[in-house]
Design an enzyme around this catalytic site. Sequence first.
Site, PDB file in Angstrom:
ATOM      1  N   ASP A  26       0.869  -1.157   0.000  1.00 32.60           N
ATOM      2  CA  ASP A  26       0.000   0.000   0.000  1.00 32.60           C
ATOM      3  C   ASP A  26       0.923   1.229   0.000  1.00 32.60           C
ATOM      4  OD1 ASP A  26      -2.311   1.644   0.473  1.00 32.60           O
ATOM      5  OD2 ASP A  26      -1.700   1.753   2.571  1.00 32.60           O
ATOM      6  N   ASP A  83      -0.178   5.044   0.884  1.00 35.61           N
ATOM      7  CA  ASP A  83      -0.439   6.042   1.930  1.00 35.61           C
ATOM      8  C   ASP A  83      -0.395   5.396   3.311  1.00 35.61           C
ATOM      9  OD1 ASP A  83      -0.907   8.101   0.042  1.00 35.61           O
ATOM     10  OD2 ASP A  83      -2.947   7.404  -0.262  1.00 35.61           O
ATOM     11  N   ASP A  96      -1.702  -0.375   6.118  1.00 38.29           N
ATOM     12  CA  ASP A  96      -1.936   0.351   7.378  1.00 38.29           C
ATOM     13  C   ASP A  96      -3.426   0.556   7.642  1.00 38.29           C
ATOM     14  OD1 ASP A  96      -2.300   2.257   5.284  1.00 38.29           O
ATOM     15  OD2 ASP A  96      -2.215   3.828   6.813  1.00 38.29           O
TER      16      ASP A  96
HETATM   17  C1  BG6 Z   1      -5.943   6.054   0.206  1.00 41.58           C
HETATM   18  C2  BG6 Z   1      -5.907   6.890   1.460  1.00 41.58           C
HETATM   19  O1  BG6 Z   1      -4.683   5.520  -0.054  1.00 41.58           O
HETATM   20  O2  BG6 Z   1      -6.346   6.859  -0.912  1.00 41.58           O
HETATM   21  C3  BG6 Z   1      -7.266   7.525   1.673  1.00 41.58           C
HETATM   22  O3  BG6 Z   1      -5.570   6.066   2.566  1.00 41.58           O
HETATM   23  C4  BG6 Z   1      -7.660   8.342   0.455  1.00 41.58           C
HETATM   24  O4  BG6 Z   1      -7.243   8.332   2.826  1.00 41.58           O
HETATM   25  C5  BG6 Z   1      -7.642   7.433  -0.763  1.00 41.58           C
HETATM   26  O5  BG6 Z   1      -8.957   8.899   0.624  1.00 41.58           O
HETATM   27  C6  BG6 Z   1      -8.021   8.159  -2.058  1.00 41.58           C
HETATM   28  O6  BG6 Z   1      -6.999   9.050  -2.425  1.00 41.58           O
HETATM   29  P1  BG6 Z   1      -7.100  10.056  -3.641  1.00 41.58           P
HETATM   30  O7  BG6 Z   1      -5.695  10.596  -3.763  1.00 41.58           O
HETATM   31  O8  BG6 Z   1      -7.502   9.271  -4.862  1.00 41.58           O
HETATM   32  O9  BG6 Z   1      -8.114  11.074  -3.286  1.00 41.58           O
HETATM   33 MG    MG Z   2      -2.790   3.139   3.516  1.00 42.55          MG
END
Ligand code: BG6
Ligand code: MG
Length: 225
Positions: A19, A21, A180
């Site tokens: 993953d 983020d 996470d």
């Molecule tokens: C995930 C995050 O990886 O991506 C989330 O943990 C987030 O918090 C999601 O909402 C979507 O991200 P993005 O960049 O497409 O808005």
């Molecule tokens: Mg994550």
Amino acid sequence: MSSCVKTPVHSPIRYAIFDLDGVITDTAKFHYLAWKRLADEIGVPFDEDVNERLRGVDRLASLRIVLERSPRTYSAEEQQALAERKNGYYRELIQTITPADLLPGIPELLQALRERGIPMALASASKNAPDVITRLGISGWFSAVVDAAKITRGKPDPEIFLAAAKLLDAPPQQCVVVEDAQAGIDAAKRAGMRAVAVNWRGRLEGADASSQGTQGLTVDMLLGT
Ligand code: BG6
Ligand code: MG
């Protein structure tokens, strides 16, 4: 950092899926600031606890969680516009990301996995994932990248990890996922993969091994050896 490893269930592990983020880099702080700005503008209470619920959750589903406390409802078109507004704020913030924003222990872990000949993929619910890994300078480490734009169902559906395994040409039971988010752990287990939790808040359940942060992650923990 404390950590624990349970009895391996899917050895031998030959492939690693990460993953992004909260595992490779801490974008949760940027998501928080962007959601907070939007929430303040539309008069919705938003705090760190709500932000924690957004880990691993795609953008529109995250917006629906943010709007749970809204005094009014929004049409599908309005929700789309709000999500895009938040994404604009988020994209402003991620311009500051550099290789120094890799989480502790991650460069060493990726290097060690490469030395062991373990092919790696990235599987992220974020449509901004390709941009973030470019800024981190790690695009070349991954044989495959699957982001939310390439799948139809978000975590905890296993689709994203099965798509990553397919691109790696890997049997799912030979893959380990590092996550996470509870939705991500659940998705990995539903995909039939080993799951290793980066358990920042100590609340994740169902993983085969767990580390309190990224510093505690080891090759042995990932491979179940
Ligand atoms: C995930 C995050 O990886 O991506 C989330 O943990 C987030 O918090 C999601 O909402 C979507 O991200 P993005 O960049 O497409 O808005
Ligand atoms: Mg994550």
